[in-house]
Scaffold this motif. Structure first.
Motif: not given
Length: 889
Positions: A389-396, A563-565
């Motif tokens: 969490y947050p999801k945005t880190w999966y790619n990285t 999250q994510g900010r």
RNA sequence: AGGCGCGUAACUCAGCGGGAGAGUGUCACCUUGACAUGGUGGAAGUCGGCGGUUCGAAACCGCCCGCGCCUACCA
């Protein structure tokens, strides 16, 4: 629990100083933070990201630990077996630097003391100063099980480290070899790739002419580091580059030296950069190293570990690398080899500890083969055993793991876990053992010597989730608390630490180290700039706590933790939340005036809410909703949502409406009404305190302690569970009454009626149900709007000379006996009409659209129709009011 | 160079397919039996720009403009 003499009237405003100290002490004394390990209970466990033992609490720690504490306190109150393991990291290079600086003030270096005495000195330092950050975390209210505090260098953890190293070595996953690494010439140690920070710097690009050995021509190469040319062992060009295809057998006469080097053909070279020819220095550049390997070029080191040129540099020996650069450039120029110097910005690698420019260099180091370990970690994330969490880190995460290189784990410093490897000086045998050997396992010689390097600090912290729980023993803690529930940390150590914990945990425990990973943002200043001492924009949590109180700081950080900010922290906001704490305090103070002498069992009235007056049913409905929302938000790591739901409920529903509304009952002579009000009031207050306790532990515990009845500490009380009290009908009714009250207040304010002046009001509404409802609440409405009288009717004479307010299908009139400002009133109605017409136009457009009717879901269409009817009715009322106004005017 | 993210009221941000929200600030009035660290009411936004998808877009897609961050072997 509560002593008589403790009971006191609450102060007029919340003063946190003594309160915070008091509760820290009592929580500790009562063992409230101690982990429980009871059979059959769910477990919740967290390991703290261990701060550096040299650390001082900064706002990042404050955020990180607030978030952990919110979850830990929440789960503890939910009755889970809850463990939060605290501890610190020995921080190899950082700590060694601190102690070395201390020695420097005495005019000494670590070499003057020798290894053993120096390490002893570091331990002394740790004993004296190492508790700073721990005490600061305690002050924040962090409810760690402090009796379980760990240190990455303590005995148990060192044992885990050794065990892991030995096992990995025996499995062939640790090897020793001569490779190119990032070298810090100041710290005199190798650095892992991610310990190097890249910063764009203004530099120069030097174009140098390299003549062919046969004198038939030359080739120009470009470099930002001309001094490394002394270590060049080749020139590389692209195999498809026609310009150079004829150079296969031509040697290069390396300027400033007497060496001749070959031209090699390698795909790595970019044809279109510069001249398409690249000088190759295998000993001082990672890419060159790899090119060198491919073409069997010799590795020629021209610098020593201080970044000073060595014998191989010929006449430049003894010069510092940067001085050497100048000299080399001068000489190239005077000898006619320098073609051009170009300004050139490029990224320069620096040591993350001391900012010295890193020198890539070959040296003998220890490595972990990470590929097999990394694959397991990726698999665990892919199949959902670990959620990020947050999801945005999966790619990285995936892209980093795909490109991961072997991990250099040896460091040429003294403070850390010394590598458990011995070399026999007689036969050269290398031994890696969990028990110190006293003789060579091969030849039996006792002439053996231990490795002098220590392990990368991240090696020990990679084991943190299980090493802190007693691994390699199979402890009860491991059985109950491993895998841990969630890891909360800052995104910047996703790879340093988080990924490595995954690898180690999966490899040695055969299970993930944590089920969830929550990566929070960095805290920045209110303009979004990084906080730094030199900019002077640092917000110091210690100062904040002294100024606004710990609870205010915690609430602010929780409310900001979306999250994510990135988090832009503004001190004004902290002040705002401090007002909220005070608001809560005063609400409690008010409640205490009425329930102080009561028995705690008065709250039993909530057991049959349907028997209570409407307003109590309303607050119970809202309470149930709030509990549900807060729990869900916390379960989903939406910290900011939890905070705002609570804020909204406490201030704008409980204080603004409920408390005002029940005042009449609280002061009533009717005992039933009074006791109902007291009971519900106490119940809701108790619930609020429990709900917010995880965020603002101090003020809630303090208020809790003065509430009537003997009660256990709030910290270990049961977290509220939402009862089945949500009631739409009740909420709609109260909403209508609130609309009426707001309408009357609006008229008063707009017409400048003095707040204390008593006036009359009339309400016309064709809806029987609504009029009856309002009838019942005439007295409540009147007292909240300071009315002399309120008349409600389904139809009747409309008062002339009155200000008007339209709410739904109600017309509210306040006669003002010639005081109506006709013009102002007309403007108000016109504004209202415009607003209605605008939305009506929008809705009519939709409802007139066949496609909308055909495609939109039926419930949406119905909703729109409802809105249309409502707006049309309201428009009619407004038009009517305008007509009457025209008559007066 | 690639990747990620962000541009919503003066400020800080939430919302991320169905009527533009919060806090702070601001304006007016008010010491009404907890709170002036307060109360009541108000004003304030072409949701960065342009296209597209859709019955419907602040939200989804594309491009562009601005701003951050991360990664990278163009020497």
């Amino acid at each position: 629990m509560k002593n008589r003499d403790e009971q006191k009237t609450l102060a007029k405003s919340y003063e946190f100083d003594n309160v915070e100290e008091k509760w820290l002490q009592r929580w500790t004394d009562s063992g409230s933070f101690r982990a429980t390990m009871e059979e059959g209970k769910p477990s919740f466990s967290v390991v703290i990201p261990p701060p550096n033992v040299t650390g001082v609490l900064h706002v990042g720690h404050a955020l990180n630990n607030t978030m952990q504490d919110v979850l830990v306190r929440y789960h503890r109150m939910c009755g889970d077996n809850t463990l939060w393991v605290p501890g610190t990291d020995h921080a190899g290079i950082a700590t060694q630097n601190v102690v070395e600086r201390q020695l420097a003030t005495e005019g000494k270096t670590r070499h003057d003391l020798g290894r053993e005495a120096f390490i002893e000195r570091v331990w002394d330092w740790r004993k004296e100063k190492g508790g700073t950050i721990v005490n600061q975390l305690k002050r924040m209210g962090a409810s760690c099980d402090w009796e379980r505090e760990r240190f990455t260098m303590d005995e148990g953890l060192s044992r885990s480290v050794r065990e892991v190293f030995v096992r990995l070595y025996k499995e062939g996953l640790i090897y020793k070899g001569d490779y190119i690494v990032n070298w810090c010439p100041r710290c005199h140690t190798a650095l892992a790739d991610d310990e190097v920070e890249h910063e764009d710097k203004k530099g120069k690009l030097y174009h140098i002419r390299y003549p062919f050995a046969d004198g038939s021509g030359d080739v120009v190469v470009a470099t930002t580091r001309p001094e490394t040319m002394l270590g060049d062992t080749g020139v590389a060009v692209h195999p498809d580059d026609d310009r150079y295809s004829h150079l296969a057998d031509v040697g290069i006469k390396l300027p400033l030296t007497d060496r001749t080097i070959p031209v090699v053909f390698d795909h790595h070279v970019q044809k279109d950069f510069g001249t398409g020819a690249l000088k190759v220095t295998p000993a001082h550049d990672r890419d060159d190293y790899e090119i060198g390997l491919r073409h069997s070029l010799p590795i020629m080191k021209v610098m020593d570990e201080h970044g000073v040129m060595n014998d191989k540099a010929g006449k430049y020996a003894g010069l510092d690398r940067f001085d050497c650069r100048k000299k080399v450039v001068e000489d190239l120029e005077s000898q006619g080899f320098l073609v051009e110097i170009e300004d050139y910005d490029h990224a320069v690698g620096q040591c993350y500890r001391c900012a010295t420019v890193v020198e890539p260099t070959t040296s003998l180091q220890w490595f972990v083969s990470v590929r097999p370990l990394a694959d397991k970690a990726v698999e665990a994330v892919r199949d959902g055993r670990i959620n990020i969490y947050p999801k945005t880190w999966y790619n990285t995460f995936y892209s980093w793991m795909d490109n991961i290189r072997d991990w250099c784990i040896s460091r040429q410093i003294w403070w850390g876990h010394r590598i458990p490897a011995w070399t026999c000086k007689d036969c050269g045998e290398l031994m890696v053992e969990s028990v110190d050997p006293d003789a060579c396992s091969k030849c039996g010689s006792s002439n053996i010597e231990q490795e002098t390097d220590v392990l990368d600090t991240w090696f020990s912290s990679a084991l943190w989730p299980f090493s802190t729980m007693g691994w390699p023993e199979n402890t009860k803690e491991l059985q109950i608390f491993y895998p841990t529930s969630v890891l909360i940390t800052s995104f910047d150590i996703l790879f340093f630490w988080v990924a490595r914990m995954m690898m180690m945990g999966l490899h040695f425990m055969d299970e993930v180290p944590f089920k969830d990973v929550y990566l929070h943002a960095l805290v920045r200043d209110k303009h979004g700039k990084k906080m730094s001492k030199s900019t002077g924009n640092v917000i110091d949590p210690l100062v904040i706590m002294s100024q606004y109180g710990t609870d205010a700081m915690r609430f602010t950080l929780t409310a900001f933790a979306a999250q994510g900010r990135e988090i832009k922290l503004d001190e004004e906001r902290i002040e705002g939340y401090r007002f909220f704490i005070n608001k809560l305090w005063n609400a409690a103070r008010f409640a205490m005036m009425h329930v102080e002498e009561c028995d705690a069992s008065i709250t039993d009235v909530v057991n049959s809410p349907e028997k209570l007056p409407l307003i109590h049913q309303w607050i119970l409905s809202r309470t149930a909703k709030t509990i549900t929302d807060v729990r869900r938000a916390l379960d989903e790591y939406r910290f900011n949502d939890a905070a705002s739901v609570i804020y909204q409920f406490v201030w704008h529903e409980f204080c603004d409406w409920y408390l005002e509304w029940i005042k009449a009952d609280l002061f009533s002579k009717d005992e039933t009404l009074r006791d109902q009000a007291r009971g519900v009031l106490l119940y809701v207050l108790e619930t609020i305190l429990k709900l917010i306790h995880p965020i603002t532990p101090f003020v809630t515990e303090e208020i809790w302690s003065v509430l009537p009845g003997d009660r256990p500490l709030l910290v270990t009380s049961e977290y509220p569970v939402a009862e089945d009290w949500q009631n739409e009908n009740v909420e709609n009714q109260v909403e209508l009454l609130m609309g009426v009250i707001t309408g009357i207040r609006n008229i008063r304010a707009e017409a400048d009626v003095h707040p204390s002046a008593k006036i009359d009001a009339f309400i016309l509404c064709a809806d029987m149900e609504k009029t009856e409802l309002i009838q019942v609440f005439v007295s409540a409405i009147s007292s909240m709007t300071r009315l002399e009288s309120l008349t409600v009717a389904t139809e009747g004479e409309k008062p002339s000379d009155a200000a008007t307010y339209i709410y739904q299908d109600l017309e509210i009139y306040v006669p003002l006996k010639g005081l109506v400002d006709v013009e102002k009133e007309r403007e108000k109605l016109e504004r209202e009409r415009n607003k209605i017409e605008k939305s009506l136009k929008q809705i009519n457009g939709k409802l007139g659209n066949k496609k909308f009717l055909a495609n939109a879901p039926p419930e949406i269409v119905e909703k729109e129709k409802g809105k249309q009817a409502e707006l049309e009715a309201k428009l009619g009322k407004v038009a009517e009011a305008e007509r009457r106004l025209a008559e007066i005017g």
